[in-house]
Scaffold this motif. Structure first.
Motif, short mmCIF file in Angstrom:
data_model
loop_
_atom_site.label_atom_id
_atom_site.label_comp_id
_atom_site.label_asym_id
_atom_site.label_seq_id
_atom_site.Cartn_x
_atom_site.Cartn_y
_atom_site.Cartn_z
N SER A 157 0.82 -1.21 0.00
CA SER A 157 0.00 0.00 0.00
C SER A 157 0.86 1.28 0.00
CB SER A 157 -0.92 0.02 1.22
OG SER A 157 -0.16 -0.02 2.43
N GLU A 158 2.15 1.14 0.37
CA GLU A 158 3.05 2.29 0.42
C GLU A 158 3.92 2.41 -0.84
OE1 GLU A 158 4.06 2.44 5.16
OE2 GLU A 158 4.96 0.80 3.99
N LYS A 159 3.62 1.58 -1.83
CA LYS A 159 4.47 1.48 -3.02
C LYS A 159 4.61 2.82 -3.74
CE LYS A 159 4.83 -0.94 -7.45
NZ LYS A 159 4.23 -1.97 -8.33
N ASN A 160 3.48 3.51 -3.99
CA ASN A 160 3.52 4.76 -4.74
C ASN A 160 4.35 5.82 -4.03
OD1 ASN A 160 1.94 3.70 -6.78
ND2 ASN A 160 0.03 4.56 -6.00
N GLU A 161 4.13 5.93 -2.74
CA GLU A 161 4.90 6.91 -1.96
C GLU A 161 6.39 6.56 -1.98
OE1 GLU A 161 5.41 8.54 2.63
OE2 GLU A 161 3.79 7.13 2.14
N PHE A 162 6.70 5.28 -1.89
CA PHE A 162 8.09 4.83 -1.90
C PHE A 162 8.74 5.16 -3.26
CE2 PHE A 162 11.29 1.41 -2.54
CZ PHE A 162 12.15 1.76 -1.50
N GLN A 163 8.02 4.89 -4.33
CA GLN A 163 8.53 5.20 -5.67
C GLN A 163 8.82 6.69 -5.82
OE1 GLN A 163 5.35 3.60 -8.08
NE2 GLN A 163 6.53 1.75 -8.59
N GLN A 164 7.96 7.52 -5.27
CA GLN A 164 8.16 8.97 -5.35
C GLN A 164 9.41 9.40 -4.60
OE1 GLN A 164 4.53 10.78 -3.95
NE2 GLN A 164 3.29 9.95 -5.63
N ARG A 165 9.64 8.78 -3.43
CA ARG A 165 10.84 9.11 -2.65
C ARG A 165 12.10 8.69 -3.39
NH1 ARG A 165 9.72 5.96 2.48
NH2 ARG A 165 11.91 6.48 2.94
N VAL A 166 12.03 7.51 -4.00
CA VAL A 166 13.19 7.02 -4.77
C VAL A 166 13.44 7.93 -5.97
CG1 VAL A 166 14.12 5.13 -6.14
CG2 VAL A 166 12.86 4.64 -4.03
N SER A 167 12.38 8.28 -6.67
CA SER A 167 12.51 9.18 -7.84
C SER A 167 13.14 10.51 -7.45
CB SER A 167 11.14 9.44 -8.48
OG SER A 167 10.65 8.28 -9.08
N ALA A 168 12.69 11.05 -6.31
CA ALA A 168 13.23 12.33 -5.85
C ALA A 168 14.72 12.22 -5.54
CB ALA A 168 12.46 12.81 -4.61
N ALA A 169 15.12 11.12 -4.91
CA ALA A 169 16.53 10.91 -4.57
C ALA A 169 17.38 10.79 -5.83
CB ALA A 169 16.68 9.67 -3.71
N ILE A 170 16.91 10.01 -6.82
CA ILE A 170 17.67 9.81 -8.05
C ILE A 170 17.73 11.09 -8.87
CG2 ILE A 170 17.75 8.54 -10.23
CD1 ILE A 170 18.51 6.91 -7.73
N CYS A 192 12.69 0.94 -13.69
CA CYS A 192 11.94 0.09 -12.78
C CYS A 192 10.69 0.83 -12.27
CB CYS A 192 12.84 -0.32 -11.61
SG CYS A 192 12.18 -1.64 -10.59
N ILE A 193 10.86 2.12 -11.98
CA ILE A 193 9.72 2.93 -11.50
C ILE A 193 8.75 3.20 -12.64
CG2 ILE A 193 9.08 5.18 -10.57
CD1 ILE A 193 11.76 5.17 -9.07
N GLU A 194 9.28 3.57 -13.81
CA GLU A 194 8.41 3.89 -14.95
C GLU A 194 7.57 2.70 -15.40
OE1 GLU A 194 11.18 5.33 -17.79
OE2 GLU A 194 11.50 7.25 -16.78
N SER A 195 8.15 1.50 -15.31
CA SER A 195 7.41 0.30 -15.71
C SER A 195 6.61 -0.30 -14.56
CB SER A 195 8.37 -0.76 -16.27
OG SER A 195 9.33 -1.12 -15.30
N ASP A 196 6.63 0.38 -13.41
CA ASP A 196 5.84 -0.01 -12.24
C ASP A 196 6.14 -1.45 -11.80
OD1 ASP A 196 4.09 0.61 -10.18
OD2 ASP A 196 2.34 -0.17 -11.27
N GLN A 197 7.43 -1.78 -11.75
CA GLN A 197 7.81 -3.12 -11.27
C GLN A 197 7.63 -3.18 -9.76
OE1 GLN A 197 11.58 -4.62 -12.73
NE2 GLN A 197 11.39 -3.50 -14.65
N GLY A 198 7.77 -4.39 -9.22
CA GLY A 198 7.51 -4.61 -7.81
C GLY A 198 8.55 -3.96 -6.91
N ILE A 199 8.21 -3.86 -5.63
CA ILE A 199 9.09 -3.25 -4.64
C ILE A 199 10.40 -4.03 -4.53
CG2 ILE A 199 9.37 -2.75 -2.17
CD1 ILE A 199 6.37 -2.16 -2.09
#
Length: 531
Positions: A157-170, A192-199
């Motif tokens: 359930s936290e996947k989207n928020e996690f992806q956003q944090r990773v994107s911001a860091a990169i 990996c984020i753009e293709s919405d792969q798993g955590i």
């Protein structure tokens, strides 16, 4: 030893020339310092144990070697750019700091780390020091944030928020290392984020990047100890011409330290400095040609090579001195084109290797006589002999080189270049016409023809090849009237045939043909037709 910091590709011509000037200055200055230190070393010991390294650990590095291995004394990032603010050099300085950290980890010494710039950084030492500390903190924060992200337990359930944090860091990554592996690791996380792969897959890619930073770049022990290099005269920068003058100064210093019995003139000091640059040019040229062919290439040479030139090159030969000075000026003019006109575009991400550096054009590795022929081929309207010091200015008209020769070499598609066994000239197929590339910059055809007539009288064997062309490509001269040659053509024919007979004396009858009457066309016209 292969390092992660070794260059992936050939740098710009601007970097090629400037780096060579700086490298040779550093070598001679280091020799002088070792001879003058509180505990001076013998010349023979310096010659045998110290080495200069190019494009391995940094652009330039100096190290000594003994039974215990390599001991790096200094590493140098060299940038021939126009920016005069420290922020423009963040990425090369960060790379310097990382390399120093990695070398400490590998027990290769604790070298001084320096940035060389052709432009003078106009900010205070306090501002520069604070910038380095800020960049150091940002890199460490990035490294630590990746460590937290790879270890963090995440619910679906936290996947989207996690992806956003990773994107911001990169997106904010502060290292900017232009190497294929590093770029690939960053790209994998983004994909990996753009293709919405798993955590799990995303965290695996984050861990790979973190391990790369830890193991290959030694980010964890990175410091902020690097400096803007200051030359012996107190200058914190300088262009290639200014660095050459500093090399001449170090040659004088060496002669004074070693109590040389030779009474040298200013021209002889310049001659020795040019011999040093000739060695450096040949070394780097050979390295890049082998790299271009994907063959094994040298990365270093002993100080004994430098000392040998310093000790033995006292004979002053006017013609050779002029040719070496001419090659240096040619290098500096092309370096300026790369830095100012082209703006070092090939340094950018996805930039291609510049054709001006390609070995098949033969510019960097021509022998002395071939280089002279190339100069007169580009400047057939020069009536000055190569032994005359004034020829350096006349043969290298920077406007003609930049607006005609360099522009066509850089921008014209490879398919329009005719393959020539003679590397001293460049021939373009301009709608089935044989077009010779020149640096002619005058805008009056009659004046150019008059100067070419003077040139063929003074240097017939060098100038006569232009009469094998259908067209001469110029900076701004256009003339399709072949009759403009008529009043001089009997004389030209005589000098042309004389030059051809001398050049092909073994088979005169088959080799001699009538000279052509080339027309003039501008580089812009040729480029427009060949688009």
């Amino acid at each position: 030893m292969m390092t992660e910091f070794e260059h992936d590709a050939t740098p710009t011509w601007s970097g090629f020339i400037y780096q060579g000037h700086v490298a040779m200055y550093l070598a001679v200055r280091k020799i002088c310092e070792l001879l003058e230190s509180p505990h001076p070393m013998e010349v023979q010991e310096i010659a045998a144990s110290f080495r200069l390294e190019v494009e391995n650990w940094e652009d330039v590095a100096i190290f000594s070697e003994d039974k215990q291995g390599k001991h790096y004394k200094s590493i140098h990032q060299v940038k021939n750019r126009r920016e005069n603010n420290i922020g423009a050099y963040k990425d090369p300085i960060v790379q310097l700091l990382l390399e120093k950290s990695k070398m400490g980890e590998l027990a290769l010494g604790t070298p001084e780390a320096y940035l060389h710039t052709s432009a003078i950084i106009n900010e205070s030492e306090t501002v520069i020091k604070q910038s380095l500390q800020d960049w150091n903190h940002r890199v460490l924060d990035f490294y630590n944030s990746l460590a937290d992200l790879k270890d963090q337990e995440i619910e679906e359930s936290e996947k989207n928020e996690f992806q956003q944090r990773v994107s911001a860091a990169i997106e904010e990554e502060p290292i900017g290392l232009n190497r294929k592996k590093y770029s690939s690791l960053l790209k994998n996380i983004k994909s990996c984020i753009e293709s919405d792969q798993g955590i799990y897959e995303l965290k695996q890619n984050i861990e790979k990047l973190w391990l790369y930073l830890k193991n290959e770049l030694a980010v964890g022990s990175m410091g902020a100890d690097a400096k803007i290099y200051t030359y012996d005269d107190g200058a914190a920068g300088g262009n290639a011409e200014q660095i050459f003058d500093k090399i001449v100064g170090q040659v004088k210093r060496y002669k004074e330290i070693t109590n040389s019995p030779d009474r040298l003139t200013e021209e002889q000091y310049v001659y020795i400095a040019d011999k040093l640059l000739e060695y450096m040019r040949n070394f780097i040229s050979n390295r890049h040609n082998l790299m271009h062919k994907k063959e094994e290439y040298p990365k270093e040479f002993l100080f004994s090579e430098v000392i040998s030139i310093l000790d033995n090159c006292v004979q002053f030969i006017e013609k050779k001195a002029n040719v070496m000075a001419l090659r240096r000026r040619y290098d500096e003019v092309m370096s300026q084109y790369c830095r100012v006109i082209c703006k070092n575009k090939c340094e950018e991400e996805n930039g291609c290797e510049c054709r001006l550096l390609y070995p098949e054009y033969g510019i960097t590795d021509l022998d002395e006589e071939s280089f002279i022929r190339m100069c007169f081929g580009y400047n057939p309207d020069c009536d000055t002999g190569i032994e005359d010091r004034m020829c350096i200015g006349k043969l290298l008209n920077s406007d003609g080189l930049q607006n005609s020769v360099f522009k066509v070499l850089k921008e014209c598609s490879q398919e329009f270049f005719r393959q020539e066994k003679d590397k001293t000239r460049v021939v373009i197929n301009d709608k089935n016409k044989n077009a010779f590339l020149t640096a002619i910059s005058k805008g009056n055809a009659d004046a150019v023809i008059e100067d070419i007539v003077k040139g063929i009288n003074k240097n017939s064997s060098m100038v006569s090849p232009v009469f094998e062309a259908d067209e001469l490509i110029t900076d701004r001269l256009h003339s399709t009237d072949e009759e403009m040659w008529d009043s001089n053509f009997c004389y030209i024919t005589e000098r042309y045939l004389s030059a051809k007979a001398k050049e092909n004396s073994d088979n005169i009858q088959k080799s001699i043909c009538a000279p052509k009457k080339p027309t003039f066309v501008t580089a812009g016209e040729v480029m427009a037709r060949l688009q």
